[in-house]
Write a protein that holds these residues in place. Structure first.
Motif, PDB file in Angstrom:
ATOM      1  N   GLY A   1      61.090  13.613  32.352  1.00  0.00           N
ATOM      2  CA  GLY A   1      59.749  13.895  32.834  1.00  0.00           C
ATOM      3  C   GLY A   1      59.309  15.337  32.737  1.00  0.00           C
ATOM      4  N   GLN A   2      60.138  16.198  32.135  1.00  0.00           N
ATOM      5  CA  GLN A   2      59.830  17.627  32.050  1.00  0.00           C
ATOM      6  C   GLN A   2      59.768  18.061  30.594  1.00  0.00           C
ATOM      7  N   ASP A   3      58.770  18.874  30.260  1.00  0.00           N
ATOM      8  CA  ASP A   3      58.651  19.417  28.914  1.00  0.00           C
ATOM      9  C   ASP A   3      59.668  20.546  28.745  1.00  0.00           C
ATOM     10  N   ILE A   4      60.672  20.313  27.888  1.00  0.00           N
ATOM     11  CA  ILE A   4      61.724  21.318  27.684  1.00  0.00           C
ATOM     12  C   ILE A   4      61.628  21.934  26.287  1.00  0.00           C
ATOM     13  N   SER A   5      60.453  21.831  25.667  1.00  0.00           N
ATOM     14  CA  SER A   5      60.292  22.263  24.276  1.00  0.00           C
ATOM     15  C   SER A   5      60.686  23.720  24.055  1.00  0.00           C
ATOM     16  N   ALA A   6      60.470  24.564  25.063  1.00  0.00           N
ATOM     17  CA  ALA A   6      60.752  25.986  24.908  1.00  0.00           C
ATOM     18  C   ALA A   6      61.991  26.415  25.702  1.00  0.00           C
ATOM     19  N   PHE A   7      62.756  25.460  26.214  1.00  0.00           N
ATOM     20  CA  PHE A   7      63.904  25.803  27.061  1.00  0.00           C
ATOM     21  C   PHE A   7      65.061  26.358  26.237  1.00  0.00           C
ATOM     22  N   ALA A   8      65.753  27.341  26.810  1.00  0.00           N
ATOM     23  CA  ALA A   8      67.028  27.792  26.278  1.00  0.00           C
ATOM     24  C   ALA A   8      68.090  26.743  26.593  1.00  0.00           C
ATOM     25  N   PRO A   9      69.235  26.776  25.898  1.00  0.00           N
ATOM     26  CA  PRO A   9      70.274  25.769  26.155  1.00  0.00           C
ATOM     27  C   PRO A   9      70.707  25.680  27.612  1.00  0.00           C
ATOM     28  N   TYR A  10      70.857  26.818  28.288  1.00  0.00           N
ATOM     29  CA  TYR A  10      71.321  26.762  29.674  1.00  0.00           C
ATOM     30  C   TYR A  10      70.279  26.102  30.580  1.00  0.00           C
ATOM     31  N   GLN A  11      68.995  26.255  30.232  1.00  0.00           N
ATOM     32  CA  GLN A  11      67.946  25.603  31.020  1.00  0.00           C
ATOM     33  C   GLN A  11      67.961  24.096  30.806  1.00  0.00           C
ATOM     34  N   ALA A  12      68.179  23.671  29.563  1.00  0.00           N
ATOM     35  CA  ALA A  12      68.282  22.241  29.277  1.00  0.00           C
ATOM     36  C   ALA A  12      69.480  21.636  30.000  1.00  0.00           C
ATOM     37  N   ALA A  13      70.598  22.382  30.023  1.00  0.00           N
ATOM     38  CA  ALA A  13      71.794  21.898  30.714  1.00  0.00           C
ATOM     39  C   ALA A  13      71.541  21.749  32.208  1.00  0.00           C
ATOM     40  N   ARG A  14      70.819  22.671  32.791  1.00  0.00           N
ATOM     41  CA  ARG A  14      70.522  22.597  34.224  1.00  0.00           C
ATOM     42  C   ARG A  14      69.631  21.403  34.552  1.00  0.00           C
ATOM     43  N   CYS A  15      68.871  20.924  33.569  1.00  0.00           N
ATOM     44  CA  CYS A  15      68.032  19.741  33.775  1.00  0.00           C
ATOM     45  C   CYS A  15      68.820  18.439  33.653  1.00  0.00           C
ATOM     46  N   GLY A  16      70.072  18.528  33.183  1.00  0.00           N
ATOM     47  CA  GLY A  16      70.894  17.339  33.052  1.00  0.00           C
ATOM     48  C   GLY A  16      71.103  16.861  31.628  1.00  0.00           C
ATOM     49  N   LEU A  17      70.840  17.725  30.661  1.00  0.00           N
ATOM     50  CA  LEU A  17      71.106  17.392  29.257  1.00  0.00           C
ATOM     51  C   LEU A  17      72.474  17.963  28.894  1.00  0.00           C
ATOM     52  N   GLY A  18      73.420  17.087  28.589  1.00  0.00           N
ATOM     53  CA  GLY A  18      74.779  17.517  28.256  1.00  0.00           C
ATOM     54  C   GLY A  18      74.998  17.497  26.760  1.00  0.00           C
ATOM     55  N   PHE A  19      75.764  18.457  26.247  1.00  0.00           N
ATOM     56  CA  PHE A  19      75.991  18.565  24.801  1.00  0.00           C
ATOM     57  C   PHE A  19      77.478  18.707  24.523  1.00  0.00           C
ATOM     58  N   VAL A  20      78.008  17.800  23.681  1.00  0.00           N
ATOM     59  CA  VAL A  20      79.399  17.870  23.228  1.00  0.00           C
ATOM     60  C   VAL A  20      79.365  18.216  21.747  1.00  0.00           C
ATOM     61  N   PRO A  21      79.658  19.474  21.372  1.00  0.00           N
ATOM     62  CA  PRO A  21      79.525  19.885  19.973  1.00  0.00           C
ATOM     63  C   PRO A  21      80.612  19.293  19.084  1.00  0.00           C
ATOM     64  N   GLU A  22      80.335  19.253  17.814  1.00  0.00           N
ATOM     65  CA  GLU A  22      81.280  18.701  16.845  1.00  0.00           C
ATOM     66  C   GLU A  22      82.597  19.479  16.852  1.00  0.00           C
TER      67      GLU A  22
END
Length: 223
Positions: free
Chosen positions: A68-89
């Motif tokens: 429900g939040q526009d994260i288009s301009a978010f830095a990675p740490y901001q996206a992570a704080r919103c609950g987006l998790g990333f497992v890199p290759e």
């Protein structure tokens, strides 16, 4: 559920490195509780798409809405704080820390879904249940683990952040078949517990096993 209501939705996502564009005008979405694959050959833009969603590409345009939040301009740490998790290759575990220390680094507070209901909550007991191999080696250094064990640890560490959605980059690549089977069971288990997943994958059999549907990419474009 409409795109506006999807847990993750992007419109006209374009990304690249300097003047070189590698992702072109993508529209995609992931619903709550859904597992979706990005498939395609090596170099199709799958990993770049996940990095663009996470804010890891130096040049990115388009609209990304998450929980429900526009994260288009978010830095990675901001996206992570919103609950987006990333497992890199390449996993990016801390090689000089133990399994337990790597997991403790990833801890974030419990989360709620956009409707206010409690989201899946992960702790050491739950990730050790998901990955029994890690439970047998809590004090082993990351540098002393096999590639498959490191992949499990990278996923488990991200789960300790209680993500609403997990971006999982090529989980089956470069690991033994027995570990691929364990990873498939773990992803299906995560899905049953309510974690949404967007994964990039060349292994179509693996993608078909763990995902509800797929987006296919060729040269950074959806087909």
């Amino acid at each position: 559920m409409t795109q506006a209501q999807a847990l993750l939705a992007c419109q006209n996502l374009t990304a690249g490195y300097g003047a070189a564009r590698v992702v072109f005008g993508l529209d995609l979405q992931v619903q709550q509780g859904e597992a979706v694959a990005l498939t395609g050959s090596n170099g199709a833009g799958k990993s770049s798409t996940l990095k663009a969603l996470m804010g890891l590409m130096p040049h990115r345009t388009g609209r990304i809405v998450f929980a429900g939040q526009d994260i288009s301009a978010f830095a990675p740490y901001q996206a992570a704080r919103c609950g987006l998790g990333f497992v890199p290759e390449d996993r990016r575990i801390f090689s000089e820390l133990t399994v337990l220390e790597n997991l403790q680094v990833g801890i974030q507070a419990p989360r709620t879904w956009p409707n206010g209901q409690a989201a899946p909550h992960w702790n050491l007991d739950k990730v050790f249940e998901l990955f029994p191999n890690l439970a047998d080696m809590p004090h082993r250094l990351g540098a002393q683990m096999s590639g498959g064990e490191q992949q499990m640890l990278s996923i488990a560490r991200t789960l300790m952040g209680n993500p609403l959605l997990l971006l999982l980059d090529e989980p089956s690549e470069g690991v033994a078949p027995v570990i691929v089977e364990q990873l498939a069971r773990a992803i299906l288990n995560m899905k049953r517990q309510g974690v949404s997943i967007l994964l990039s994958e060349q292994n179509l059999a693996f993608a078909n096993l763990v995902c509800d549907r797929q987006y296919n990419l060729i040269k950074g474009q959806l087909i």
